[in-house]
Design an enzyme around this catalytic site. Structure first.
Site: not given
Ligand code: ADP
Ligand SMILES: Cc1cn([C@H]2C[C@H](O)[C@@H](COP(=O)(O)O)O2)c(=O)[nH]c1=O
Length: 196
Positions: A9, A12, A86, A146, A168-169, A171, A180, A183
């Site tokens: 996924g 968040n 992860e 949206c 890789i960063q 955060g 989506c 966007h």
């Protein structure tokens, strides 16, 4: 029969909550599980699965020195399930070793992670999970701009989208938004400025 699961996924979407919930359900019934995570993600502290909802749990950190097959094979008692957060950061060898855990030790492995990075390329761990997993499931959330399903992650800096940089960063919500496809290509720049 034990299976290798890949539950992917966007950021968040609730992947870490799901791990903590499933682990709790097993443990509540006296069925030990092992929670693991990549040592690369040090947002909280190394070796912790932490959800934005506020729950956190200790986890075995996976780094270059850990042979995950040997680690699991030596566990006593044998766990009912291995849960990994992860998983996008794992190596090809890690994923092949987890497939061996399923096939040779008969222990189910549930790997949770991102599929695509901020440039919409596969991470190494995700690529081999897509190739090897017995079951692939999507954990869903909605686009920041949206109400469509978020399928990509937009990297941001000072209220602007970022499309170049290293894969890789580490955060959180300060530097990434679930979005989506529409966007990701054309983020709402006005809304991003308001968030700055
Ligand atoms: N206080 C809260 N109450 C309910 N849901 C929350 C709260 N805080 C965060 N969340 C939800 O938690 C989800 C993120 O969970 P998390 O496990 O951190 O996701 P992931 O591991 O996929 O990045 C988001 O969908 C967010 O809306
Ligand atoms: C898209 C993307 C993400 N990351 C990092 C940022 C976070 O530290 C993790 C994902 O965290 P989650 O909320 O538990 O899903 O991955 C990255 O390094 N590169 C990227 O392109």
């Amino acid at each position: 029969m034990a299976k290798l699961y890949f539950k992917y996924g966007t950021m968040n979407s609730g992947k870490s909550i799901e791990i903590l919930k499933v682990a709790h359900n097993y443990e509540e019934q006296g069925k030990p599980v092992v929670i693991m995570t990549s040592a690369i993600d040090n947002r909280d502290e190394i070796g912790v699965v932490s959800s934005r909802i506020g729950m956190r749990e200790k986890a075995v950190p996976i780094d270059d020195h850990l042979d995950v097959f040997d680690y699991v094979a030596d566990l006593s008692p044998k766990p009912f399930c291995i849960m990994i957060d992860e998983a996008q950061f794992l190596s090809k060898k890690n994923i092949y070793d987890f497939a061996k855990v399923v096939d040779e030790l008969g222990i189910p492995v549930m790997a949770f992670g991102l599929k695509n990075d901020f440039q919409n390329q596969l991470f190494e761990g995700s690529k081999y999970l897509l190739l090897l997993a017995d079951k692939i499931e999507e954990i869903k959330t909605i686009c920041w701009f949206c109400s469509k399903k978020a399928t990509m992650v937009l990297r941001t800096k000072d209220g602007e989208p970022v499309y170049e940089g290293s894969q890789i960063q580490i955060g959180g919500n300060d530097s990434y938004l679930p979005v989506c496809r529409k966007h990701w290509f054309k983020p709402d720049l006005e809304k991003m400025k308001e968030m700055k």
